[in-house]
Design an enzyme around this catalytic site. Structure first.
Site, PDB file in Angstrom:
ATOM      1  N   LEU A  52      78.102 -19.690  22.135  1.00 23.35           N
ATOM      2  CA  LEU A  52      78.350 -18.450  21.407  1.00 23.35           C
ATOM      3  C   LEU A  52      77.063 -17.707  21.083  1.00 23.35           C
ATOM      4  O   LEU A  52      77.055 -16.487  20.993  1.00 23.35           O
ATOM      5  CB  LEU A  52      79.106 -18.752  20.107  1.00 23.35           C
ATOM      6  CG  LEU A  52      80.491 -19.385  20.249  1.00 23.35           C
ATOM      7  CD1 LEU A  52      81.061 -19.717  18.879  1.00 23.35           C
ATOM      8  CD2 LEU A  52      81.435 -18.453  20.996  1.00 23.35           C
ATOM      9  N   GLY A  53      75.976 -18.433  20.907  1.00 25.55           N
ATOM     10  CA  GLY A  53      74.703 -17.795  20.577  1.00 25.55           C
ATOM     11  C   GLY A  53      73.699 -18.838  20.129  1.00 25.55           C
ATOM     12  O   GLY A  53      73.910 -20.046  20.252  1.00 25.55           O
ATOM     13  N   ASN A  54      72.596 -18.353  19.603  1.00 27.58           N
ATOM     14  CA  ASN A  54      71.527 -19.217  19.106  1.00 27.58           C
ATOM     15  C   ASN A  54      71.365 -19.002  17.610  1.00 27.58           C
ATOM     16  O   ASN A  54      71.183 -17.869  17.159  1.00 27.58           O
ATOM     17  CB  ASN A  54      70.208 -18.925  19.827  1.00 27.58           C
ATOM     18  CG  ASN A  54      70.260 -19.307  21.292  1.00 27.58           C
ATOM     19  OD1 ASN A  54      70.782 -20.356  21.645  1.00 27.58           O
ATOM     20  ND2 ASN A  54      69.720 -18.457  22.151  1.00 27.58           N
ATOM     21  N   THR A  56      69.640 -20.479  13.714  1.00 26.21           N
ATOM     22  CA  THR A  56      68.290 -20.682  13.193  1.00 26.21           C
ATOM     23  C   THR A  56      67.672 -21.967  13.713  1.00 26.21           C
ATOM     24  O   THR A  56      66.483 -22.020  14.022  1.00 26.21           O
ATOM     25  CB  THR A  56      68.324 -20.708  11.655  1.00 26.21           C
ATOM     26  OG1 THR A  56      68.984 -19.520  11.186  1.00 26.21           O
ATOM     27  CG2 THR A  56      66.921 -20.750  11.073  1.00 26.21           C
ATOM     28  N   GLY A  58      69.226 -24.045  16.323  1.00 28.04           N
ATOM     29  CA  GLY A  58      69.703 -24.507  17.622  1.00 28.04           C
ATOM     30  C   GLY A  58      70.868 -23.674  18.115  1.00 28.04           C
ATOM     31  O   GLY A  58      71.223 -22.644  17.529  1.00 28.04           O
ATOM     32  N   ASP A 171      68.842 -14.097   2.528  1.00 29.53           N
ATOM     33  CA  ASP A 171      68.714 -13.587   3.898  1.00 29.53           C
ATOM     34  C   ASP A 171      69.933 -12.751   4.271  1.00 29.53           C
ATOM     35  O   ASP A 171      70.453 -12.842   5.382  1.00 29.53           O
ATOM     36  CB  ASP A 171      68.544 -14.745   4.878  1.00 29.53           C
ATOM     37  CG  ASP A 171      68.065 -14.267   6.254  1.00 29.53           C
ATOM     38  OD1 ASP A 171      67.470 -13.168   6.328  1.00 29.53           O
ATOM     39  OD2 ASP A 171      68.298 -14.978   7.249  1.00 29.53           O
TER      40      ASP A 171
END
Length: 773
Positions: A52-54, A56, A58, A171
């Site tokens: 799905l994505g990367n 923080t 992994g 964040d």
């Protein structure tokens, strides 16, 4: 695996071991390389899918629950690639997310810790399918106040929940705000979050500079909640206006305006919207608005009857502090003082009490899960204990109903005579345990029971099972010199008999007619002789290589032999049916009938039938790659009468590609191609950047034209999927053409993969405007 060395001619080594491991052969002897199998990875009870994505720490992959088929997101955390500080941050995120349970916060479902085996920790989190809020902004350029108010209320509710539990996110940005399938906000990525310790200031520099508060950018010590309020104000400005409030010709000017809060009020917004932005984007944290002020602001509650809910559950006062929970509370940084204990006992409305109750809820849920697992283990042990005491029937044999009580009584009498007094006492103890088990929570009404009592209960069951096994094994220690008699005696001890023997006759049964027993013995011998003849004929045909006869004489002799075999088998069946039709009142119900070589009823299939089926399956023609018909040889001979038969399931042959195509895989392949030939269907239009009434094919043509004019590096990843890259700005994104569900519309979905968010927005806006839709 051996290394492949090249010869002087550059050929790859063709050793037998290499060929066997990496290649297979067709009928002509040609080498066909083996296809790599797609191995499916599993994490716990979840099947791992696409990336799905990367995140923080992994990659993030899609997971599917094997039982419920529910989709989840699986975060891969490689512990060996993290520094000491990163490990501390990572596992702090895990501890914080375990405590949070809010409808607008991504929920942590499970943690699979395999640090020792694989060096990886897997976080199973809630899957949010709607994408990032930032993509939603890019798709619409900006969001109207009514819809933005809905997002704002949800964000306020989640942030208040975190702050009430002494957790600060630090964040917050549009990339960490996700949308679910219903278009609701989900706050994610608590990697930079931290606990708010009363009386202490935070000093870590973290977050994105564009959304970070001035006190963080100036490297000052700061309070947690005002930092999130500042980030929320910048996010709402971007949502309502489609761009950040900071402007400037250089990065230094942008940073200066950000630190001092210099921005122009948007002219298209209402006065209430401008005012609430001004209350959040305040450089001095002491003058910045609080959560309570934002909840009660007029703009927040337009068209709503009540202020946003915090989803904080009511907390009952505790009368005693659990030391293990209090120790966990201290490990989070709270002071280990008598004042802290007094605050918890008084149930004051403060963060320490909320965190204590969160830990209390977490420990309670763990105890419930442990109790459930103990009860499941208890029921399994009880079932195995009852199965060992009362052996069930075999698939090829059944116990007569009339002899159940009699055989069990005989077995119990033998065990009591052969076993020492201590074992007799243990058996009586186990019977009393079984009576008490009937009142356990797993079967009867739910009672309060401690985990220690369950452990003792399970341990007692284990001892009872072990004692019963010892009693059974001691009753079968004496064995005769004949192994067949040993097997027959052991089967008779359980009420089971060999499929080659007549129905068993217990010594205590005086109603059984001895003449009937002799008749069945004679009938058994006749059947055995006929079966031996058939086996010898069948084996001689195998040894004489009857693979496919080529001459007419061989074909004729082969067919005659087959007809003779079939006639003999039919005679056996008719004879056996006549014997079965004879009335015999002395025979018991459900006794084990002697099966013929070719039995019609599948429930009473003899062992020879299983071997016969195995041979018939292996002799069936298999369609090979060249279309030739092949015959497989027998690997095992039929068992003789003196041998104890070993029951094996029929071996199913592996189907070739052609035979699979004939069996229906071709239709599924066509359906798959048809699915790939049409665009993916998307629910609703809020995920799409823009929509059009043109067909997907015409939209593709227009998209290709715009991409060629834009000068972007483009790669086609599928019929309706494009990967784009801007070398100047290092922005990577994808474009997909979709069909809008229940609407005759075609949508264009944009998704950022990497690069600066606002540069990506400018590129996408320019690209969409150039398309003639």
């Amino acid at each position: 695996m051996e290394s492949n060395k090249s010869s002087s001619h550059g050929d790859v080594s063709t050793s037998p071991s290499f060929l066997n491991n990496h290649h297979q052969f067709n009928n002509g002897g040609d080498i066909i390389p083996k296809k790599k199998k797609n191995r499916i990875m599993h994490v716990g009870s979840y099947e791992v899918g696409k990336t799905l994505g990367n995140g923080t720490f992994g990659k993030v992959k899609l997971g599917t629950n094997i039982c419920t088929k529910e989709n989840v997101a699986i975060k891969f955390i490689k512990n060996n690639k993290l520094s000491g500080k990163q490990k501390e941050t990572c596992f702090r995120e895990i501890d914080i997310m375990k405590l949070l349970d809010h409808p607008n916060i991504v929920k942590l479902l499970d943690v699979v810790d395999k640090r020792e085996e694989e060096g990886t920790t897997y976080l199973i989190v809630e899957y949010v399918s709607g994408g990032e809020l930032f993509d939603y902004i890019v798709a619409r350029e900006y969001i109207k106040e009514k819809e933005a108010r809905k997002f704002f209320r949800q964000m306020i509710s989640a942030i208040e929940y975190c702050h009430a539990n002494l957790i600060v996110h630090r964040d917050l940005k549009p990339e960490n705000l996700l949308l679910d399938s219903n278009g609701d906000i989900k706050i994610s990525d608590f990697g930079l979050s931290n606990n708010i310790q009363p009386g202490k200031l935070l000093e870590s520099f973290c977050g994105s500079p564009l959304y970070a508060a001035p006190e963080i950018l100036k490297a000052e010590k700061y309070l947690g909640p005002p930092v999130d309020i500042w980030s929320l104000g910048v996010i709402m400005y971007a949502v309502l206006c489609g761009n950040l409030p900071w402007e400037g010709d250089s990065q230094a000017e942008i940073s200066f305006n950000s630190v001092h809060g210099n921005y122009e009020d948007p002219t298209h917004l209402s006065a209430e919207a401008v005012h609430i932005l001004r209350r959040m984007i305040v450089p001095n944290p002491k003058d910045r608005a609080t959560i309570q002020e934002l909840k009660n602001h007029p703009w927040t509650n337009i068209d709503y009857q009540e202020i946003p809910k915090s989803h904080l559950p009511p907390r009952d006062a505790v009368h005693e502090i659990k030391e293990d929970i209090f120790a966990h509370l201290i490990s989070l940084g709270f002071p280990n003082t008598k004042e802290t204990r007094d605050i918890i006992l008084k149930n004051e409305n403060c963060g320490i009490v909320n965190v204590y109750h969160l830990l209390l809820d977490r420990y309670a849920s763990k105890e419930v899960e442990n109790l459930k697992s103990k009860l499941e283990l208890l029921s399994k042990r009880k079932k195995s204990f009852s199965d060992k005491r009362n052996p069930s029937t075999n698939s090829l044999a059944s116990i007569p109903e009339d002899s159940n009580d009699l055989s069990s009584n005989n077995n119990n009498n033998q065990q009591q005579q052969n076993s020492p007094p201590s074992k007799t006492n243990s058996s009586s103890t186990s019977s009393s345990n079984r009576e008490s088990n009937n009142n356990s929570p797993s079967q009867g009404s739910i009672k309060e029971i401690s985990l220690d009592e369950l452990d003792n209960h399970i341990e007692q069951l284990d001892n009872d099972i072990e004692n019963s096994d010892n009693n059974k094994s001691s009753s079968l220690t004496r064995r005769s010199s004949d192994p067949n008699k040993d097997i027959e005696n052991s089967l008779k001890a359980q009420g089971l008999f060999s499929s080659y023997s007549a129905p068993g006759v217990p010594n205590s049964d005086h109603n059984y007619d001895f003449e009937t027993y002799q008749q069945q013995q004679q009938y058994q011998q006749q059947l055995h002789q006929q079966q031996l003849q058939l086996q010898q004929q069948y084996q001689s045909q195998i040894q004489s290589d009857i693979s496919f006869p080529h001459d007419d004489v061989e074909i004729e002799s082969y067919s005659i032999q087959q007809q003779q075999l079939q006639q003999q088998q039919q005679q056996q069946q008719e004879q056996h049916k006549e014997d079965n039709n004879k009335p015999n009142t002395n025979l018991r119900r459900n006794s084990i009938a002697v099966s013929t070589f070719m039995e019609d009823e599948p429930n009473e299939m003899p062992i020879n039938n299983l071997y016969k089926m195995n041979e018939q399956i292996q002799q069936q023609p298999i369609i090979g790659g060249s279309g030739n018909v092949m015959r497989s040889q027998f690997n095992q001979t039929l068992p003789t009468i003196d041998q104890q038969p070993v029951i094996e399931a029929p071996k199913t042959r592996r189907m070739s590609l052609d035979s699979r195509m004939l069996n229906g895989d071709q239709q599924s392949l066509v359906e798959k191609n048809q699915h790939m030939a049409s665009p993916r269907t998307s629910k609703g239009i809020f995920k799409s950047s823009t929509t059009t009434t043109k067909s997907p094919e015409k939209t593709i043509i227009e998209l290709k034209r715009s991409l060629e004019e834009s000068g972007l590096f483009t790669k086609k990843k599928g019929p309706y999927l494009f990967l784009c890259f801007d070398e100047d700005n290092s922005v990577k994104f994808q474009i997909e053409i979709v069909k809008i569900c229940n609407l005759d519309l075609t949508g264009i979905q944009l998704k950022r993969l990497s690069g600066d968010t606002w540069k990506y927005k400018d590129i996408c806006t320019e690209l969409v405007e150039s398309m003639k839709l």
